[in-house]
Design an enzyme around this catalytic site. Structure first.
Site, PDB file in Angstrom:
ATOM      1  N   GLN A   9       8.330  -4.743   2.286  1.00 37.95           N
ATOM      2  CA  GLN A   9       8.553  -3.446   2.927  1.00 37.95           C
ATOM      3  C   GLN A   9       8.626  -3.608   4.442  1.00 37.95           C
ATOM      4  O   GLN A   9       7.863  -4.357   5.034  1.00 37.95           O
ATOM      5  CB  GLN A   9       7.390  -2.521   2.555  1.00 37.95           C
ATOM      6  CG  GLN A   9       7.665  -1.051   2.777  1.00 37.95           C
ATOM      7  CD  GLN A   9       6.664  -0.164   2.044  1.00 37.95           C
ATOM      8  OE1 GLN A   9       6.088  -0.569   1.036  1.00 37.95           O
ATOM      9  NE2 GLN A   9       6.459   1.045   2.514  1.00 37.95           N
ATOM     10  N   SER A  88       4.468  -9.794  -0.328  1.00 36.97           N
ATOM     11  CA  SER A  88       4.038  -8.511  -0.890  1.00 36.97           C
ATOM     12  C   SER A  88       5.042  -8.031  -1.936  1.00 36.97           C
ATOM     13  O   SER A  88       5.225  -8.674  -2.962  1.00 36.97           O
ATOM     14  CB  SER A  88       3.837  -7.490   0.250  1.00 36.97           C
ATOM     15  OG  SER A  88       3.231  -6.310  -0.212  1.00 36.97           O
ATOM     16  N   LEU A  89       5.723  -6.913  -1.688  1.00 35.53           N
ATOM     17  CA  LEU A  89       6.752  -6.415  -2.607  1.00 35.53           C
ATOM     18  C   LEU A  89       7.746  -7.520  -2.977  1.00 35.53           C
ATOM     19  O   LEU A  89       8.233  -7.600  -4.114  1.00 35.53           O
ATOM     20  CB  LEU A  89       7.502  -5.255  -1.935  1.00 35.53           C
ATOM     21  CG  LEU A  89       8.896  -4.953  -2.466  1.00 35.53           C
ATOM     22  CD1 LEU A  89       8.811  -4.280  -3.811  1.00 35.53           C
ATOM     23  CD2 LEU A  89       9.685  -4.106  -1.491  1.00 35.53           C
ATOM     24  N   ARG A 113       5.069   0.791  -8.782  1.00 34.94           N
ATOM     25  CA  ARG A 113       4.217   0.265  -7.710  1.00 34.94           C
ATOM     26  C   ARG A 113       4.291   1.174  -6.487  1.00 34.94           C
ATOM     27  O   ARG A 113       3.270   1.512  -5.883  1.00 34.94           O
ATOM     28  CB  ARG A 113       4.694  -1.151  -7.358  1.00 34.94           C
ATOM     29  CG  ARG A 113       3.917  -1.872  -6.265  1.00 34.94           C
ATOM     30  CD  ARG A 113       4.599  -3.223  -5.998  1.00 34.94           C
ATOM     31  NE  ARG A 113       3.814  -4.111  -5.143  1.00 34.94           N
ATOM     32  CZ  ARG A 113       3.867  -4.126  -3.829  1.00 34.94           C
ATOM     33  NH1 ARG A 113       4.662  -3.299  -3.178  1.00 34.94           N
ATOM     34  NH2 ARG A 113       3.122  -4.985  -3.141  1.00 34.94           N
ATOM     35  N   HIS A 195      -3.038  -3.636   0.411  1.00 30.57           N
ATOM     36  CA  HIS A 195      -3.768  -4.904   0.268  1.00 30.57           C
ATOM     37  C   HIS A 195      -5.220  -4.791   0.732  1.00 30.57           C
ATOM     38  O   HIS A 195      -5.736  -5.647   1.438  1.00 30.57           O
ATOM     39  CB  HIS A 195      -3.024  -6.033   0.984  1.00 30.57           C
ATOM     40  CG  HIS A 195      -1.607  -6.177   0.516  1.00 30.57           C
ATOM     41  ND1 HIS A 195      -1.301  -6.642  -0.739  1.00 30.57           N
ATOM     42  CD2 HIS A 195      -0.434  -5.864   1.113  1.00 30.57           C
ATOM     43  CE1 HIS A 195       0.015  -6.621  -0.887  1.00 30.57           C
ATOM     44  NE2 HIS A 195       0.558  -6.150   0.214  1.00 30.57           N
ATOM     45  N   GLN A 244      -2.627  -8.387  -6.541  1.00 31.53           N
ATOM     46  CA  GLN A 244      -2.011  -8.445  -5.216  1.00 31.53           C
ATOM     47  C   GLN A 244      -2.214  -7.151  -4.430  1.00 31.53           C
ATOM     48  O   GLN A 244      -2.352  -7.172  -3.207  1.00 31.53           O
ATOM     49  CB  GLN A 244      -0.504  -8.725  -5.368  1.00 31.53           C
ATOM     50  CG  GLN A 244       0.187  -9.046  -4.056  1.00 31.53           C
ATOM     51  CD  GLN A 244       1.605  -8.519  -4.033  1.00 31.53           C
ATOM     52  OE1 GLN A 244       1.827  -7.314  -4.080  1.00 31.53           O
ATOM     53  NE2 GLN A 244       2.555  -9.423  -3.957  1.00 31.53           N
TER      54      GLN A 244
END
Length: 293
Positions: A9, A88-89, A113, A195, A244
């Site tokens: 992102q 991440s993503l 998500r 996170h 995650q």
């Protein structure tokens, strides 16, 4: 050895993916399929939407995923990774590109998500902040000593760590970190504490979807944000993907592990060039570049 890395992102921009849509019939089919799965015209927002429209979590995460995965698919036989990772993503983009997930299943997980994270953000006012110019252990120490929820969230590269948590705790930690020599401690314009433990409701919701989805053996190892080392076992991949959301993105450590395992060339697949900059700061001798179809 060649490593492919996938952005998260923040990499989005107006016009993303339009060149692929215009050039390839298979890309057009994937964009149309994405519109059907999501229930709204994400292609139009990607190609023509404003920065504000693209910033909505329900748009941003699928948009970055679609751009990255369609690009990887359009590379055809040129896409030959020895290893892969995603920030991440981007981990979901990577898993789809290396055959662990179908495009449809990957996009459904990404959409869920995004919605789950947005929902978690609304439960408690929370944020993130970029800390520049301090050693990781000092940032971790200050977070531990600060009242409230604030943790190290993104280990992007040496001297660049993002913290995450409740607004008062993040603001207090920023002030302490500046006193301890941080060059900058900048609260980011994000809507939540990604996170961090505050994403627990999102983790639980995402876990239900991931557990019901079929994961296949990937064509190469993936270095996941949670564990940092090479993984091919689908059960481990699923577990790491679920955790995650509440665990830190160990990007620096993942790249270092990939280098240790033989990676000499890193290719960023998707919008933006942020990962290339981070990787160069981790090891200036590496060959880094941008994927093209």
């Amino acid at each position: 050895m060649k490593a492919y890395v996938f952005p998260g992102q923040g990499a989005q921009f107006t016009g993303m993916g339009k060149d692929l849509y215009d050039q390839y019939e298979e890309a057009r089919e994937l964009f149309h399929k994405a519109n059907e799965i999501l229930g709204f015209d994400i292609s139009k927002i990607m190609f023509e939407g404003s920065a504000d429209e693209l910033k909505q979590t329900k748009v941003t995460q699928p948009a970055v995923f679609i751009h990255s995965v369609v690009l990887a698919k359009m590379m055809g036989d040129h896409f030959k990774p020895d290893m892969a990772a995603g920030h991440s993503l981007g981990e979901l983009s990577a898993l789809t590109a290396i055959g662990c997930l179908t495009f449809e299943d990957g996009l459904k997980i990404v959409s869920e998500r995004a919605m789950a994270m947005q929902e978690a953000c609304e439960i408690q006012e929370s944020t993130m902040a970029a800390i520049l110019g301090l050693e990781d252990d000092m940032v971790e120490k200050i977070c531990r000593e600060t009242d409230g929820v604030v943790v190290a969230a993104n280990y992007n590269c040496p001297g660049q760590l993002v913290i995450s948590g409740a607004v008062p705790a993040v603001e207090a930690a920023c002030e302490k970190l500046k006193l301890h020599g941080a060059k900058r401690a900048l609260v980011l314009p994000v809507g939540g504490a990604f996170h961090s433990p505050l994403m627990e409701p999102a983790r639980e919701r995402l876990a239900r979807v991931i557990e019901k989805t079929e994961f296949k053996n990937p064509i190469c190892p993936i270095y996941q944000n949670v564990s940092t080392f090479a993984v091919r076992d689908t059960d481990t991949i699923k577990t790491n993907l679920i955790y995650q959301l509440t665990a830190p993105v160990k990007w620096t450590q993942s790249i270092q592990e990939m280098i240790k395992d033989g990676a000499t060339e890193f290719i960023e697949v998707g919008p933006g060039r942020a990962l290339q900059g981070m990787i160069k700061k981790i090891d200036r001798s590496l060959d880094v570049g941008q994927a093209s179809a």
